[in-house]
Design an enzyme around this catalytic site. Structure first.
Site, PDB file in Angstrom:
ATOM      1  N   HIS A 206     -23.101  -3.832   3.306  1.00  0.00           N
ATOM      2  CA  HIS A 206     -23.667  -4.230   4.598  1.00  0.00           C
ATOM      3  C   HIS A 206     -23.684  -2.983   5.479  1.00  0.00           C
ATOM      4  O   HIS A 206     -22.705  -2.657   6.144  1.00  0.00           O
ATOM      5  CB  HIS A 206     -22.833  -5.343   5.231  1.00  0.00           C
ATOM      6  CG  HIS A 206     -22.837  -6.616   4.460  1.00  0.00           C
ATOM      7  ND1 HIS A 206     -23.979  -7.375   4.282  1.00  0.00           N
ATOM      8  CD2 HIS A 206     -21.842  -7.272   3.806  1.00  0.00           C
ATOM      9  CE1 HIS A 206     -23.683  -8.442   3.559  1.00  0.00           C
ATOM     10  NE2 HIS A 206     -22.403  -8.402   3.254  1.00  0.00           N
TER      11      HIS A 206
ATOM     12  N   ASN B 263     -15.100  -8.340  -5.432  1.00  0.00           N
ATOM     13  CA  ASN B 263     -16.176  -7.984  -4.508  1.00  0.00           C
ATOM     14  C   ASN B 263     -15.585  -7.666  -3.136  1.00  0.00           C
ATOM     15  O   ASN B 263     -14.664  -8.344  -2.682  1.00  0.00           O
ATOM     16  CB  ASN B 263     -17.135  -9.183  -4.408  1.00  0.00           C
ATOM     17  CG  ASN B 263     -18.408  -8.886  -3.645  1.00  0.00           C
ATOM     18  OD1 ASN B 263     -19.110  -7.936  -3.951  1.00  0.00           O
ATOM     19  ND2 ASN B 263     -18.715  -9.716  -2.663  1.00  0.00           N
TER      20      ASN B 263
ATOM     21  N   GLU C 135     -24.543  -7.310  -1.897  1.00  0.00           N
ATOM     22  CA  GLU C 135     -24.928  -7.981  -0.654  1.00  0.00           C
ATOM     23  C   GLU C 135     -25.630  -7.012   0.299  1.00  0.00           C
ATOM     24  O   GLU C 135     -25.322  -6.932   1.484  1.00  0.00           O
ATOM     25  CB  GLU C 135     -23.695  -8.581   0.034  1.00  0.00           C
ATOM     26  CG  GLU C 135     -22.921  -9.560  -0.815  1.00  0.00           C
ATOM     27  CD  GLU C 135     -21.729 -10.166  -0.104  1.00  0.00           C
ATOM     28  OE1 GLU C 135     -20.801 -10.605  -0.799  1.00  0.00           O
ATOM     29  OE2 GLU C 135     -21.705 -10.190   1.154  1.00  0.00           O
TER      30      GLU C 135
ATOM     31  N   ASP D 191     -27.739  -5.184   2.919  1.00  0.00           N
ATOM     32  CA  ASP D 191     -28.651  -5.237   4.049  1.00  0.00           C
ATOM     33  C   ASP D 191     -28.390  -4.017   4.917  1.00  0.00           C
ATOM     34  O   ASP D 191     -27.344  -3.380   4.816  1.00  0.00           O
ATOM     35  CB  ASP D 191     -28.568  -6.545   4.849  1.00  0.00           C
ATOM     36  CG  ASP D 191     -27.160  -6.945   5.227  1.00  0.00           C
ATOM     37  OD1 ASP D 191     -26.863  -8.159   5.234  1.00  0.00           O
ATOM     38  OD2 ASP D 191     -26.331  -6.057   5.538  1.00  0.00           O
TER      39      ASP D 191
ATOM     40  N   GLU E  81     -13.003  -9.898  -1.029  1.00  0.00           N
ATOM     41  CA  GLU E  81     -12.457  -9.282   0.179  1.00  0.00           C
ATOM     42  C   GLU E  81     -10.933  -9.399   0.261  1.00  0.00           C
ATOM     43  O   GLU E  81     -10.376  -9.997   1.175  1.00  0.00           O
ATOM     44  CB  GLU E  81     -13.121  -9.886   1.419  1.00  0.00           C
ATOM     45  CG  GLU E  81     -14.624  -9.677   1.441  1.00  0.00           C
ATOM     46  CD  GLU E  81     -15.344 -10.363   2.587  1.00  0.00           C
ATOM     47  OE1 GLU E  81     -14.664 -10.977   3.439  1.00  0.00           O
ATOM     48  OE2 GLU E  81     -16.584 -10.306   2.630  1.00  0.00           O
TER      49      GLU E  81
END
Length: 553
Positions: free
Chosen positions: A237, A201, A266, A268, A160
């Protein structure tokens, strides 16, 4: 991506893939676990794991082992967990994740080495020289610990680094060291483990936008400087209320053209609560789209879901009023999103049309009023997709309900009716969805049930709308004078009504008759004790009928 010489780490990864390899299945009904189908497509399907439920919950541990061939430590490898005080390292949580993965033939992706969050205050207050040294030492110790471990194959080196406008994030790293900390971190990681795949990432880079373009330009620049950036992670996300990034596949492909591996790291898909069937269907579509995008890009290594059960999701604590973001609900029941991931991975053609051999006759033991253990001679599979498990059925004439599934040649059935004869048979299944012939019938009779009236069941409609409703709770009470070790509730759905979800029980349908059986944790009830389960139904618009006729045995 960088070219490396042969190493024990690479060989172990290849061996692990071959150990579970199968060609993809022809049918969405193929019953192999996610990892089997992912391996058949040359991909991984992963999950972020938390150490506490991994140590303390059998259901969590079993699903983590059987469904996924890659794992990421949710928190155990971050800086605050591994080096809370300068020079004082704690690898207990990280080692637990790595040991679990090793035991279950899974890859580990290390997460994360350099991040502006979950980094101790002592790091943030250092001078530039001291901070750079601390960063390099930390990477050397953490990555170096697993450099000779074939299970740990990749790392998120920096995490990030951009804000949502595509500018460098003004973190303490950037403010103190400038952008050079990124290249320094990658070089330190390469020195610590020459064979690990090193990733950058970030979130909100799934579609083509200012942030993902900034990431693209950074990766291109770093690689031109021979900085060892091997892969790019797209956190993903997502939220159903904000729409799906329709250019995800195109975006993955443009990064792949830089020569890097890409991966979904990651995943979801959250929603505004409460859940309903429409939201579940949208969520399932998002999951399917992400998996399909990865499958369509050769350089996409796989998809990691950020957890797998809503019981342990970061979403409700971070996004007020939102949740239900994962593929299992809080009770470890599969959601439509699980089916979407499974079917996407299982799609395609296969040359395996050979069913497993016929299992042996099931033999009953430990028979009680509501349970029995069955064992049978195992089947073999020669078609190439591998033996995936067994289905157990009760012979009842035109419709034979499935009583359970097992991955071994044994099963304990619960929720049976007292004083009842059961004729049962077994069918083996392989990873391509082929089913064996029926085994010979086995017969057993359950013993007399508890005295004083057995059990009762009552259902309450909690919520309903034009084309559906939720029944919660269905209260199951032991009305007898002796403890029971299992229960079965039956009820009827009106014509045109179909189940769309359930929790705290296993539900099966035979026409409009629904049978609900207890799970492992709520079958034992003492006299006058109660437990509950619930379910959701889809019905025709304008129909106001609901489920009725609850009986318990």
């Amino acid at each position: 991506m960088s070219v490396r010489s042969s190493s024990v780490k690479i060989l172990a990864v290849v061996a692990g893939m071959l150990a579970t390899f199968l060609l993809p299945a022809t049918s969405a009904e193929a019953s192999g676990p996610l990892r089997t189908h992912a391996a058949g497509r040359g991909k991984f399907i992963g999950a972020a794991l938390a150490t506490s439920p991994l140590s303390n919950e059998t259901s969590y541990r079993n699903l983590a082992a059987t469904e996924f061939n890659q794992v990421t430590a949710e928190n155990a490898m971050k800086w605050d967990a591994t080096e809370p005080s300068q020079g004082q390292f704690n690898f207990s949580g990280a080692d637990a994740i790595v040991n679990f993965a090793t035991q279950n033939n899974q890859q580990v992706h290390g997460h994360t080495l350099v991040w502006h969050n979950q980094t101790p205050g002592w790091v943030q207050s250092l001078s530039a020289t001291a901070m750079r040294t601390a960063m390099q030492d930390h990477i050397s110790q953490v990555v170096g610990r697993y450099a000779n471990n074939a299970t740990v194959v990749s790392w998120d080196v920096v995490n990030e680094v951009f804000d949502d406008n595509g500018n460098m994030r003004t973190s303490f790293w950037y403010n103190t060291l400038g952008q050079s900390y990124i290249a320094d971190a990658f070089r330190a990681a390469r020195a610590a483990d020459p064979d690990a795949r090193l990733c950058i990432n970030d979130y909100n880079v799934e579609g083509i936008n200012a942030k993902s373009t900034a990431m693209y330009n950074l990766v291109s620049s770093l690689r031109q400087q021979n900085v060892p950036v091997d892969c790019v992670g797209f956190q993903s996300h997502l939220a159903i209320q904000y729409g799906f990034p329709t250019d995800l596949q195109q975006n993955l492909q443009r990064f792949a053209a830089l020569g890097v591996q890409v991966r979904i790291t990651e995943l979801d898909v959250r929603m505004q609560m409460p859940r309903d069937a429409t939201k579940d269907a949208t969520q399932a579509t998002y999951y399917r789209n992400v998996v399909n995008a990865c499958l369509a890009v050769t350089a996409c290594a796989g998809v990691t879901i950020w957890g797998f059960t809503d019981k342990y999701s970061w979403v409700p604590d971070t996004f007020s009023g939102q949740g239900a973001a994962l593929i299992y609900n809080e009770s470890y029941q599969q959601k439509p999103s699980y089916t979407a991931v499974h079917d996407a991975l299982a799609g395609g053609s296969t040359t395996d049309t050979t069913p497993p051999t016929t299992p042996g006759t099931p033999t009953a033991s430990n028979v009680t009023s509501n349970s029995a253990t069955l064992t049978w001679t195992a089947s073999t599979d020669s078609g190439g997709s591998g033996l995936a498990g067994y289905n157990v059925y009760r012979e009842q004439g035109t419709t034979d309900p499935q009583l359970g599934q097992s991955t071994t040649n044994s099963i304990t059935l619960t929720g049976l009716s007292p004083s009842t004869q059961y004729q049962v048979y077994v069918r083996a299944r392989d990873g391509a969805g082929n089913l064996s012939p029926n085994s010979p019938l086995g017969t057993f009779t359950t013993t007399t049930g508890p005295g004083g009236g057995g059990c009762t069941a009552t259902g309450t409609v909690q919520n309903q709308w034009a084309n559906g409703y939720v029944v919660q709770p269905v209260t199951v009470t032991n009305a007898g004078t002796s403890a029971i070790s299992g229960w079965t509730v039956t009820f009827t759905l009106p014509a045109g009504h179909t189940l769309s979800g359930s929790w705290n029980a296993t539900l099966t349908a035979s026409g409009q008759t629904i049978t609900a059986r207890n799970l492992s944790y709520n079958g034992n009830l003492g006299p006058n004790a109660s437990t509950t389960f619930g379910f959701q139904v889809t019905r025709p618009n304008g129909d106001t009928q609901t489920a009725a006729g609850y009986t318990c045995a």
